[in-house]
Design an enzyme around this catalytic site. Structure first.
Site, mmCIF file in Angstrom:
data_model
loop_
_atom_site.group_PDB
_atom_site.id
_atom_site.type_symbol
_atom_site.label_atom_id
_atom_site.label_comp_id
_atom_site.label_asym_id
_atom_site.label_seq_id
_atom_site.Cartn_x
_atom_site.Cartn_y
_atom_site.Cartn_z
ATOM 1 N N ARG A 76 0.881 -1.175 0.000
ATOM 2 C CA ARG A 76 0.000 0.000 0.000
ATOM 3 C C ARG A 76 0.914 1.219 0.000
ATOM 4 N NH1 ARG A 76 -5.269 1.401 3.612
ATOM 5 N NH2 ARG A 76 -6.083 -0.008 2.035
ATOM 6 N N HIS A 88 -7.302 0.834 -6.330
ATOM 7 C CA HIS A 88 -7.541 -0.035 -5.161
ATOM 8 C C HIS A 88 -8.243 -1.305 -5.674
ATOM 9 C CE1 HIS A 88 -7.882 -1.270 -1.137
ATOM 10 N NE2 HIS A 88 -8.708 -0.384 -0.642
ATOM 11 N N GLN A 97 -10.206 -3.786 -3.357
ATOM 12 C CA GLN A 97 -11.500 -3.246 -2.954
ATOM 13 C C GLN A 97 -12.550 -3.544 -4.030
ATOM 14 O OE1 GLN A 97 -12.240 -1.418 0.069
ATOM 15 N NE2 GLN A 97 -14.252 -2.023 -0.682
ATOM 16 N N ASP A 137 -17.389 7.275 -1.176
ATOM 17 C CA ASP A 137 -16.143 7.160 -0.405
ATOM 18 C C ASP A 137 -15.785 8.557 0.091
ATOM 19 O OD1 ASP A 137 -13.709 6.303 0.671
ATOM 20 O OD2 ASP A 137 -12.665 6.245 -1.254
ATOM 21 N N CYS A 150 -16.557 1.852 0.954
ATOM 22 C CA CYS A 150 -15.385 0.983 1.184
ATOM 23 C C CYS A 150 -14.896 1.055 2.617
ATOM 24 C CB CYS A 150 -14.275 1.347 0.212
ATOM 25 S SG CYS A 150 -13.755 3.067 0.358
ATOM 26 N N ARG A 175 -13.833 -8.416 1.792
ATOM 27 C CA ARG A 175 -12.400 -8.195 1.552
ATOM 28 C C ARG A 175 -11.641 -9.485 1.872
ATOM 29 N NH1 ARG A 175 -10.358 -3.080 1.698
ATOM 30 N NH2 ARG A 175 -8.546 -4.138 0.837
#
Ligand code: CP
Ligand code: NVA
Length: 305
Positions: free
Chosen positions: A103, A130, A133, A224, A263, A291
């Site tokens: 990340r 991402h 996700q 988001d 998310c 996830r």
């Protein structure tokens, strides 16, 4: 070279569907208390430049459940770019572990780790994308409706999360309407790639600046944060720019039957109200749960022998 999971656009529709099918299967098995030990003895190195709850815990728990192990690496320990070059870090890790999860702020850094190393690299979020996700998002949508028939609407910032959702919709031929301010659309290179992929898959992709137009008749409404990690200095300005993009009960009147996605983490009272996030149509914790399952499927796909 082993395959990496840096963008969903590097994978075909059939491959993404295969991962989603396995994710569903792993979820069912998990519910029955069955945990296939498919990654016994395998190790994942996890490098995080930004905070994380979901990505960190689900990858670490996922490796444990599959019989493997995960090691957390902090930037101050590793010193990528100061103590050692990204390429040398990737070459070292390739001699010891089976996979890298990264990340990072810079998308190019994740690409460089993948190029220099000889093991798969998983993108655990960059400023641009991402992808993990997006896989959990699709698993969550597919639990409620046929992916091919679902109308997805995104409201808010054109950020890393919607960039990956857009690419996933483009690969799989889905319908996605995106409402953002003109100044904050998804990245141009992502839009161009999505349009190109969408011509083959038949994806129905639409852009507007009007949240009500995007959500009208939608089956899923997704938002988001307005200021992503690394954009905290812009929070005040972004609160003004996105004020008309809040997902609240007034907006949801245009899509009363839609399921609500986020998310997480949410900035409650900014991009989404408590009423909607905690309301009966919110499926954000299913999304967070998924996830775990979808990433176990990704790990298996990358590490299968
Ligand atoms: N959605 C998500 O990636 O959460 P974290 O930032 O907590 O990993
Ligand atoms: N867009 C958000 C997603 C967090 C999971 C960020 O990058 O901070």
């Amino acid at each position: 070279m082993p395959r990496s999971f840096i963008s969903v656009a590097d994978w075909s529709a059939a491959e993404l569907r295969e991962i989603l099918d396995r994710a569903r299967e792993l979820k069912d098995l998990n519910k029955r208390g069955e945990r296939p030990q498919t990654l016994q003895g395998r190790t994942l190195a996890m490098y995080f430049e930004k905070p994380s709850l979901r990505t960190h815990v689900t990858f670490e728990a996922g490796m444990t459940q599959l019989g493997g192990h995960a090691i957390l690496l902090r930037p101050e320990q590793v010193g990528i770019g100061s103590r050692e070059s990204p390429a040398d870090v990737a070459r070292n890790l390739s001699r010891w572990v089976d996979c890298i999860l990264a990340r990072t702020f810079s998308h190019a850094l994740v690409e460089e780790l993948s190029r220099a190393g000889s093991i798969p690299v998983i993108n655990g979020l960059t400023d641009l994308l991402h992808p993990c996700q997006a896989m959990a998002d699709l698993q969550t949508v597919a639990e409620r409706q046929d992916l091919e028939r679902a109308v997805l609407a995104w409201v808010g910032d054109g950020n890393n999360v919607v960039n990956s959702l857009l690419l996933a919709a483009a690969v799989l031929g889905l319908e996605l309407r995106i409402a953002t301010p003109r100044t904050h659309r998804p990245a141009e290179r992502v839009r161009r790639r999505a349009e190109e992929l969408g011509r083959t898959s038949g994806a129905r992709l639409a852009w507007s600046e009007d949240p009500a137009e995007a959500v009208r008749g939608a089956d899923f409404v997704y938002t988001d944060v307005w200021a992503s990690m690394g954009q905290e200095d812009e929070s005040e300005q972004r609160r003004r720019i996105f004020a008309a993009y809040q997902v609240n009960s007034e907006l949801m009147r245009h899509a009363p039957d839609a399921w609500v996605l986020h998310c997480l983490p949410a900035h409650r009272g900014e991009e989404i109200t408590d009423e909607v996030l905690d309301g009966p149509r919110s499926i954000v914790f299913d999304q967070a749960e998924n996830r775990l399952h979808s990433q176990k499927a990704i790990l298996e796909r990358l590490l299968r022998r």
